[in-house]
Write an enzyme that holds these catalytic residues in place. Structure first.
Site, mmCIF file in Angstrom:
data_model
loop_
_atom_site.group_PDB
_atom_site.id
_atom_site.type_symbol
_atom_site.label_atom_id
_atom_site.label_comp_id
_atom_site.label_asym_id
_atom_site.label_seq_id
_atom_site.Cartn_x
_atom_site.Cartn_y
_atom_site.Cartn_z
ATOM 1 N N GLU A 61 42.005 36.726 35.038
ATOM 2 C CA GLU A 61 41.735 35.203 35.636
ATOM 3 C C GLU A 61 40.675 34.432 34.350
ATOM 4 O O GLU A 61 41.345 33.362 34.336
ATOM 5 C CB GLU A 61 40.839 35.248 37.172
ATOM 6 C CG GLU A 61 41.651 35.939 38.325
ATOM 7 C CD GLU A 61 41.576 37.010 38.166
ATOM 8 O OE1 GLU A 61 43.273 37.371 39.142
ATOM 9 O OE2 GLU A 61 41.596 38.410 37.636
ATOM 10 N N HIS A 130 39.484 39.064 49.831
ATOM 11 C CA HIS A 130 40.570 38.215 49.722
ATOM 12 C C HIS A 130 40.272 36.662 51.301
ATOM 13 O O HIS A 130 40.875 36.430 51.879
ATOM 14 C CB HIS A 130 41.755 38.852 50.293
ATOM 15 C CG HIS A 130 42.125 40.068 49.205
ATOM 16 N ND1 HIS A 130 41.574 40.894 48.670
ATOM 17 C CD2 HIS A 130 43.859 40.003 49.494
ATOM 18 C CE1 HIS A 130 42.424 41.316 47.721
ATOM 19 N NE2 HIS A 130 43.576 40.209 48.259
#
Length: 328
Positions: A61, A130
């Site tokens: 990322e 998540h």
């Protein structure tokens, strides 16, 4: 003409329109190309626009965001997908130290038209990385704009507005609402759409105001429907933008109702709800009939999936808060 879409599909359709309108728009992320994204939001975009504009990246990322900053400097308009909200933290330094600061440091000569799409929130039975709601981290960072959509119409038009902005935007999408359907008004142009950075009164009422965003907007509407059966009218406001915040509709509503409940999934401590409560207390103090109350996630790490329904705000907790605003 109104089209029925799911929120995930509306984001994808909005991305497609943005790419058709501007050849400098590109998408980057893990599995966004051949797979079409974990939630299939970018399905078929690589096939139609090519691998140079829909780029499958390594699992890094910080590299995705660092590359996006460089591309923006060179005139591109990158859209970065973070696969799950908890995966954004490796890119946090790039976002808050570079992406958020470059436009300001260059005295406006270097725009940063980068959109960072982040699926967020719980309710899907996933693990903690998540299911979190990290919006406060980014809303606290000067130089970033932060929005959270809750319905297909805002998702379709909002992502297009975000892509056209010269400022970096964190674009939160509610995971558990991805499959929920709604209508998208296709008879308007982008210039006619409500500003993405404005709050919207979605349901009028005179007894109490409920403010929410993202996945909690539906909970607020459900609470208003249930309260109506007891003779109470709740006004529901969808904030949509968390930085900057459009507070005027909230002030106007609170001056009418005298009561405010703020609902969000993130923990209460130093959350967005605290900022809204502080501003309303400061600017509407003499209109308040009771303290501003917050209904939020708890100040703990996100729990295991089997316990998340105990953690997440629901209709009963919102109605309980509304009841308490009438007992002070």
């Amino acid at each position: 003409m109104a089209e029925t879409m799911r929120i995930g599909g509306a984001v994808g359709a909005g991305l497609r329109k943005a790419m058709e309108d501007d050849p400098k728009v590109m998408i980057m992320g893990e599995d966004v190309g051949k797979l079409g994204g974990v939630f299939r939001v970018t399905d078929r975009l690589q096939k139609d626009f090519g691998e140079d504009r829909v780029l499958d990246t390594p699992l890094a990322e910080s590299g995705i965001l660092g590359t996006a900053v460089g591309l923006a400097i060179r005139g591109w308009r990158p859209i970065c997908e973070i696969q799950f909200n908890g995966f954004v933290y490796p890119a946090f330094d790039q976002i808050v130290s570079q992406l958020a600061k470059m436009h300001y440091r260059s005295q406006g000569t270097v725009p940063m038209p980068v959109v960072v799409r982040i699926p967020c929130g719980g309710g899907i039975g996933a693990v903690e990385h998540h299911s979190e709601s990290p919006e406060a981290y980014f809303a606290h960072t000067a130089g970033l704009k932060v929005v959270s959509v809750s319905n297909p119409h805002d998702a379709y038009w909002g992502i297009q507005q975000a892509v056209k902005s010269d400022d970096p935007i964190i674009f939160f999408e509610p995971l558990r609402r991805y499959q929920e359907k709604g209508t998208v008004d296709m008879d308007i142009s982008l210039s006619q759409v409500d500003d993405l950075f404005s709050a919207k009164v979605e349901r009028e009422g005179r007894d109490a105001t409920v403010v929410a965003w993202g996945s909690m907007v539906k909970v607020a509407h459900d609470a208003a429907t249930a309260a109506q059966e007891d003779g109470r009218g709740l006004e529901v406001i969808n904030m949509r933008s968390l930085s900057p915040m459009d507070m005027e509709p909230v002030y106007e509503s609170v001056r009418k109702t005298g009561r405010l409940v703020v609902v969000h999934e993130a923990p209460s401590n130093v959350g967005i709800g605290a900022e809204i409560a502080a501003r309303v207390t400061q600017d509407c103090f003499y209109s308040l009939e009771s303290p501003v109350l917050r209904v939020t996630g708890y100040d703990t790490p996100y729990p295991a999936a089997r316990l998340e329904e105990e953690y997440l705000p629901d209709l009963d907790r919102v109605l309980d808060a509304v009841d308490r605003t009438f007992t002070y």
